[in-house]
Design a protein around this motif. Structure first.
Motif, mmCIF file in Angstrom:
data_model
loop_
_atom_site.group_PDB
_atom_site.id
_atom_site.type_symbol
_atom_site.label_atom_id
_atom_site.label_comp_id
_atom_site.label_asym_id
_atom_site.label_seq_id
_atom_site.Cartn_x
_atom_site.Cartn_y
_atom_site.Cartn_z
ATOM 1 N N LYS A 109 0.815 -1.222 0.000
ATOM 2 C CA LYS A 109 0.000 0.000 0.000
ATOM 3 C C LYS A 109 0.844 1.266 0.000
ATOM 4 O O LYS A 109 0.498 2.261 -0.644
ATOM 5 C CB LYS A 109 -0.912 -0.005 1.241
ATOM 6 C CG LYS A 109 -1.796 1.221 1.367
ATOM 7 C CD LYS A 109 -2.672 1.120 2.617
ATOM 8 C CE LYS A 109 -3.567 2.345 2.769
ATOM 9 N NZ LYS A 109 -4.402 2.254 4.010
ATOM 10 N N ASN A 110 1.989 1.239 0.707
ATOM 11 C CA ASN A 110 2.750 2.466 0.950
ATOM 12 C C ASN A 110 4.133 2.513 0.311
ATOM 13 O O ASN A 110 4.799 3.546 0.370
ATOM 14 C CB ASN A 110 2.919 2.670 2.457
ATOM 15 C CG ASN A 110 1.588 2.813 3.175
ATOM 16 O OD1 ASN A 110 0.928 3.839 3.095
ATOM 17 N ND2 ASN A 110 1.170 1.753 3.865
ATOM 18 N N GLY A 111 4.591 1.414 -0.241
ATOM 19 C CA GLY A 111 5.936 1.390 -0.800
ATOM 20 C C GLY A 111 6.929 0.815 0.193
ATOM 21 O O GLY A 111 6.576 0.453 1.322
ATOM 22 N N PRO A 112 8.204 0.716 -0.205
ATOM 23 C CA PRO A 112 9.224 0.089 0.636
ATOM 24 C C PRO A 112 9.327 0.731 2.017
ATOM 25 O O PRO A 112 9.204 1.949 2.169
ATOM 26 C CB PRO A 112 10.511 0.284 -0.161
ATOM 27 C CG PRO A 112 10.059 0.432 -1.581
ATOM 28 C CD PRO A 112 8.750 1.161 -1.504
ATOM 29 N N LEU A 113 9.557 -0.098 3.004
ATOM 30 C CA LEU A 113 9.730 0.385 4.372
ATOM 31 C C LEU A 113 11.035 1.166 4.464
ATOM 32 O O LEU A 113 12.092 0.646 4.104
ATOM 33 C CB LEU A 113 9.765 -0.803 5.335
ATOM 34 C CG LEU A 113 9.755 -0.483 6.824
ATOM 35 C CD1 LEU A 113 8.351 -0.096 7.261
ATOM 36 C CD2 LEU A 113 10.220 -1.698 7.627
ATOM 37 N N PRO A 114 11.004 2.404 4.932
ATOM 38 C CA PRO A 114 12.245 3.174 5.052
ATOM 39 C C PRO A 114 13.208 2.535 6.047
ATOM 40 O O PRO A 114 12.791 1.904 7.022
ATOM 41 C CB PRO A 114 11.760 4.548 5.564
ATOM 42 C CG PRO A 114 10.312 4.606 5.194
ATOM 43 C CD PRO A 114 9.820 3.195 5.312
ATOM 44 N N GLU A 115 14.496 2.697 5.800
ATOM 45 C CA GLU A 115 15.500 2.154 6.712
ATOM 46 C C GLU A 115 15.344 2.769 8.105
ATOM 47 O O GLU A 115 15.034 3.950 8.253
ATOM 48 C CB GLU A 115 16.914 2.450 6.191
ATOM 49 C CG GLU A 115 17.260 1.718 4.903
ATOM 50 C CD GLU A 115 17.363 0.218 5.097
ATOM 51 O OE1 GLU A 115 17.482 -0.242 6.255
ATOM 52 O OE2 GLU A 115 17.325 -0.508 4.080
ATOM 53 N N GLY A 116 15.529 1.958 9.105
ATOM 54 C CA GLY A 116 15.476 2.439 10.482
ATOM 55 C C GLY A 116 14.083 2.590 11.042
ATOM 56 O O GLY A 116 13.905 3.079 12.160
#
Length: 233
Positions: free
Chosen positions: A172-179
């Motif tokens: 739904k939101n795109g790749p999970l940001p690092e950290g």
């Protein structure tokens, strides 16, 4: 001399050389994971290795093979030895003046090396591998070695890493940001739902600090006491 799969040469916590044979389940997990989160050679503080007890050399072997990695669409995050642009390192993550301070004695004696999508921690304590619940500070014994831990993760990764919700959120939101981790607004221990509607994106350390306060409250409450707690972004 022929070398078996997973054979590597490394340096143990006393500074001597040793032949490393990475267990088959760790090897499989490494193969499924991302590229190293830190491209530099793993350099683990000797005190960190000592805190891992008899599993120190095994941890060094894993990090020498791949210096941190993500797996199962980032639902599992294995910290690198030292901080990089892509991840905080094991040394910094276990800083006694960092988030672990919020848990007091509940986090004492633990070396945290990986986390699930909700920020649930995997740690080494008393020379075994444990799950550490960020909402209660309780530890659940998982394995006597990292290889055994890896087998359990591979066998039940949907439950142990939270992969289904990690997949649904990223679809739904795109790749999970690092950290970042997906932290429940209403903690699971307070009957919060395992649903996207109950999850918010939060920096991993912040999520741990907030829930450290909850864990201490729960730990000090008598059986049957009621609590009210909600996490907002």
């Amino acid at each position: 001399m022929p070398r078996t799969p997973g054979w590597r040469e490394g340096q143990n916590k006393s500074g001597g050389r040793y032949k490393m044979t990475i267990g088959p389940w760790i090897a499989k997990l490494l193969a499924l994971g991302s590229a190293s989160l830190n491209q530099s050679k793993a350099k683990i503080d000797v005190n960190v290795l000592r805190s891992a007890g008899t599993l120190g050399d095994e941890l060094a072997q894993v990090l020498d093979a791949k210096n941190g990695f993500d797996a199962f669409e980032s639902a599992l995050h294995f910290f690198p030895a030292q901080t990089s642009l892509l991840s905080v390192g094991i040394d910094e993550w276990n800083d006694p003046d960092g988030w672990t301070k919020e848990y007091g004695d509940l986090a004492a004696g633990c070396l945290f090396f990986a986390e699930d999508i909700f920020g649930g921690q995997f740690c080494i304590a008393s020379s075994c591998v444990w799950q550490f619940d960020p909402e209660t500070g309780e530890k659940n014994l998982m394995a006597a070695s990292l290889d055994e831990w890896a087998k359990k993760v591979l066998d039940d990764y949907e439950v142990l890493t939270g992969h289904p919700l990690a997949h649904a959120w990223q679809k739904k939101n795109g790749p999970l940001p690092e950290g970042m981790r997906l932290v429940p607004r209403i903690p699971f221990v307070c009957n919060g739902e395992f649903a996207l509607s109950n999850l918010i994106l939060m920096e991993s350390e912040k999520g741990m600090r907030i829930r450290g306060s909850l864990a201490r409250q729960i730990h000090d409450l008598p059986d049957g006491a009621q609590i009210s707690f909600r996490i907002d972004s």
